[in-house]
Design a protein around this motif. Structure first.
Motif, PDB file in Angstrom:
ATOM      1  N   MET A  20       0.849  -1.178   0.000  1.00  0.00           N
ATOM      2  CA  MET A  20       0.000   0.000   0.000  1.00  0.00           C
ATOM      3  C   MET A  20       0.890   1.236   0.000  1.00  0.00           C
ATOM      4  SD  MET A  20      -3.245   0.672   2.249  1.00  0.00           S
ATOM      5  CE  MET A  20      -4.105   2.170   2.218  1.00  0.00           C
ATOM      6  N   ILE A  21       0.481   2.228  -0.759  1.00  0.00           N
ATOM      7  CA  ILE A  21       1.218   3.488  -0.846  1.00  0.00           C
ATOM      8  C   ILE A  21       0.363   4.584  -0.230  1.00  0.00           C
ATOM      9  CG2 ILE A  21       2.166   5.218  -2.407  1.00  0.00           C
ATOM     10  CD1 ILE A  21       2.541   2.976  -4.459  1.00  0.00           C
ATOM     11  N   ASP A  22       0.926   5.314   0.724  1.00  0.00           N
ATOM     12  CA  ASP A  22       0.247   6.501   1.228  1.00  0.00           C
ATOM     13  C   ASP A  22       0.564   7.647   0.287  1.00  0.00           C
ATOM     14  OD1 ASP A  22      -1.075   5.549   3.469  1.00  0.00           O
ATOM     15  OD2 ASP A  22       0.685   5.784   4.751  1.00  0.00           O
ATOM     16  N   ALA A  23      -0.457   8.253  -0.250  1.00  0.00           N
ATOM     17  CA  ALA A  23      -0.256   9.353  -1.186  1.00  0.00           C
ATOM     18  C   ALA A  23      -1.183  10.497  -0.812  1.00  0.00           C
ATOM     19  CB  ALA A  23      -0.551   8.890  -2.618  1.00  0.00           C
ATOM     20  N   PRO A  24      -0.704  11.726  -0.945  1.00  0.00           N
ATOM     21  CA  PRO A  24      -1.587  12.865  -0.666  1.00  0.00           C
ATOM     22  C   PRO A  24      -2.677  12.972  -1.729  1.00  0.00           C
ATOM     23  CG  PRO A  24       0.486  13.614  -1.597  1.00  0.00           C
ATOM     24  CD  PRO A  24       0.624  12.131  -1.377  1.00  0.00           C
ATOM     25  N   VAL A  25      -3.761  13.646  -1.386  1.00  0.00           N
ATOM     26  CA  VAL A  25      -4.814  13.902  -2.370  1.00  0.00           C
ATOM     27  C   VAL A  25      -4.206  14.808  -3.436  1.00  0.00           C
ATOM     28  CG1 VAL A  25      -7.069  14.960  -2.771  1.00  0.00           C
ATOM     29  CG2 VAL A  25      -6.656  13.648  -0.678  1.00  0.00           C
ATOM     30  N   PRO A  26      -4.273  14.395  -4.704  1.00  0.00           N
ATOM     31  CA  PRO A  26      -3.693  15.234  -5.760  1.00  0.00           C
ATOM     32  C   PRO A  26      -4.442  16.553  -5.910  1.00  0.00           C
ATOM     33  CG  PRO A  26      -4.657  13.214  -6.684  1.00  0.00           C
ATOM     34  CD  PRO A  26      -4.882  13.181  -5.217  1.00  0.00           C
ATOM     35  N   VAL A  27      -3.756  17.536  -6.437  1.00  0.00           N
ATOM     36  CA  VAL A  27      -4.344  18.850  -6.685  1.00  0.00           C
ATOM     37  C   VAL A  27      -4.530  18.986  -8.193  1.00  0.00           C
ATOM     38  CG1 VAL A  27      -3.988  21.336  -6.491  1.00  0.00           C
ATOM     39  CG2 VAL A  27      -3.229  19.817  -4.652  1.00  0.00           C
ATOM     40  N   PRO A  28      -5.739  19.314  -8.648  1.00  0.00           N
ATOM     41  CA  PRO A  28      -5.943  19.417 -10.095  1.00  0.00           C
ATOM     42  C   PRO A  28      -5.238  20.639 -10.684  1.00  0.00           C
ATOM     43  CG  PRO A  28      -7.927  20.094  -8.937  1.00  0.00           C
ATOM     44  CD  PRO A  28      -6.963  19.580  -7.896  1.00  0.00           C
ATOM     45  N   ALA A  29      -4.627  20.437 -11.839  1.00  0.00           N
ATOM     46  CA  ALA A  29      -4.041  21.549 -12.589  1.00  0.00           C
ATOM     47  C   ALA A  29      -5.165  22.303 -13.284  1.00  0.00           C
ATOM     48  CB  ALA A  29      -3.033  21.018 -13.608  1.00  0.00           C
ATOM     49  N   GLU A  30      -4.833  23.356 -14.004  1.00  0.00           N
ATOM     50  CA  GLU A  30      -5.869  24.250 -14.535  1.00  0.00           C
ATOM     51  C   GLU A  30      -6.827  23.603 -15.526  1.00  0.00           C
ATOM     52  OE1 GLU A  30      -3.191  26.555 -17.907  1.00  0.00           O
ATOM     53  OE2 GLU A  30      -3.652  27.550 -16.011  1.00  0.00           O
ATOM     54  N   SER A  31      -6.424  22.529 -16.211  1.00  0.00           N
ATOM     55  CA  SER A  31      -7.315  21.873 -17.179  1.00  0.00           C
ATOM     56  C   SER A  31      -7.582  20.422 -16.805  1.00  0.00           C
ATOM     57  CB  SER A  31      -6.708  21.955 -18.585  1.00  0.00           C
ATOM     58  OG  SER A  31      -6.642  23.288 -19.005  1.00  0.00           O
ATOM     59  N   THR A  32      -7.640  20.139 -15.506  1.00  0.00           N
ATOM     60  CA  THR A  32      -7.886  18.775 -15.054  1.00  0.00           C
ATOM     61  C   THR A  32      -8.996  18.736 -14.011  1.00  0.00           C
ATOM     62  OG1 THR A  32      -6.224  18.871 -13.293  1.00  0.00           O
ATOM     63  CG2 THR A  32      -5.465  18.132 -15.465  1.00  0.00           C
ATOM     64  N   LEU A  33      -9.419  17.517 -13.706  1.00  0.00           N
ATOM     65  CA  LEU A  33     -10.463  17.267 -12.715  1.00  0.00           C
ATOM     66  C   LEU A  33      -9.885  16.427 -11.585  1.00  0.00           C
ATOM     67  CD1 LEU A  33     -13.174  15.910 -15.196  1.00  0.00           C
ATOM     68  CD2 LEU A  33     -12.930  18.271 -14.393  1.00  0.00           C
ATOM     69  N   LEU A  34     -10.307  16.691 -10.366  1.00  0.00           N
ATOM     70  CA  LEU A  34     -10.030  15.795  -9.255  1.00  0.00           C
ATOM     71  C   LEU A  34     -11.268  14.927  -9.099  1.00  0.00           C
ATOM     72  CD1 LEU A  34      -8.258  14.818  -6.911  1.00  0.00           C
ATOM     73  CD2 LEU A  34      -9.362  16.570  -5.494  1.00  0.00           C
ATOM     74  N   VAL A  35     -11.087  13.618  -9.193  1.00  0.00           N
ATOM     75  CA  VAL A  35     -12.203  12.679  -9.183  1.00  0.00           C
ATOM     76  C   VAL A  35     -12.055  11.722  -8.002  1.00  0.00           C
ATOM     77  CG1 VAL A  35     -13.345  10.820 -10.481  1.00  0.00           C
ATOM     78  CG2 VAL A  35     -12.444  12.825 -11.685  1.00  0.00           C
TER      79      VAL A  35
END
Length: 143
Positions: A1-16
């Protein structure tokens, strides 16, 4: 298992928020480290998964065609929307296609060119199967 932070969307992306994600054959090849897995993975550790569906929880600053709360199916390969083929509506010939990975996680970031709205009547597991279904359907149509 990898602990990863919640990604931050760039200007033309979606966080899903991922609701379901299919397991692709290439994911299995990477897990078994066979058939060119070293060419598919830029660095380790890596979060696999590229056939998801889920709910948009944040949109990038330049996103206008999706909003928070939209349900989406995400395609592993999207389109840039700027090249000649894209401007002509021939997205499958995009000269700079976008890619998706990291969907075996609670959240993933997706370029808008990879996202497709899903009707409320479709359950999220079915939505995650749209891309593999489309691939199989295309193969049958071509045969």
């Amino acid at each position: 298992m990898i602990d990863a932070p919640v990604p931050v969307p760039a200007e033309s992306t979606l966080l899903v928020r991922v609701g379901a994600c299919g397991v692709c054959g290439s994911d299995l090849h990477i897990v078994d480290w066979e058939l060119g897995a070293e060419r598919m993975v830029a660095r380790l550790p890596v979060i696999l998964g590229h056939e998801p569906a889920g709910e948009v929880v944040e949109v990038g600053a330049r996103v206008t065609n999706f909003k928070v709360g939209d349900r989406v199916a995400l395609d592993p390969f999207g389109h840039c929307g700027r090249c000649g083929p894209c401007r002509a509506g021939r997205f499958h010939l995009c000269s700079s296609p976008t890619t998706l990975s990291g969907a075996f996680a609670e959240f993933t970031v997706a370029p808008v060119g990879n996202a497709h709205l899903v009707p409320a009547t479709m359950n999220i597991e079915q939505a995650a199967l749209l891309e593999p279904f489309g691939t199989g359907l295309h193969a049958v149509e071509q045969s």
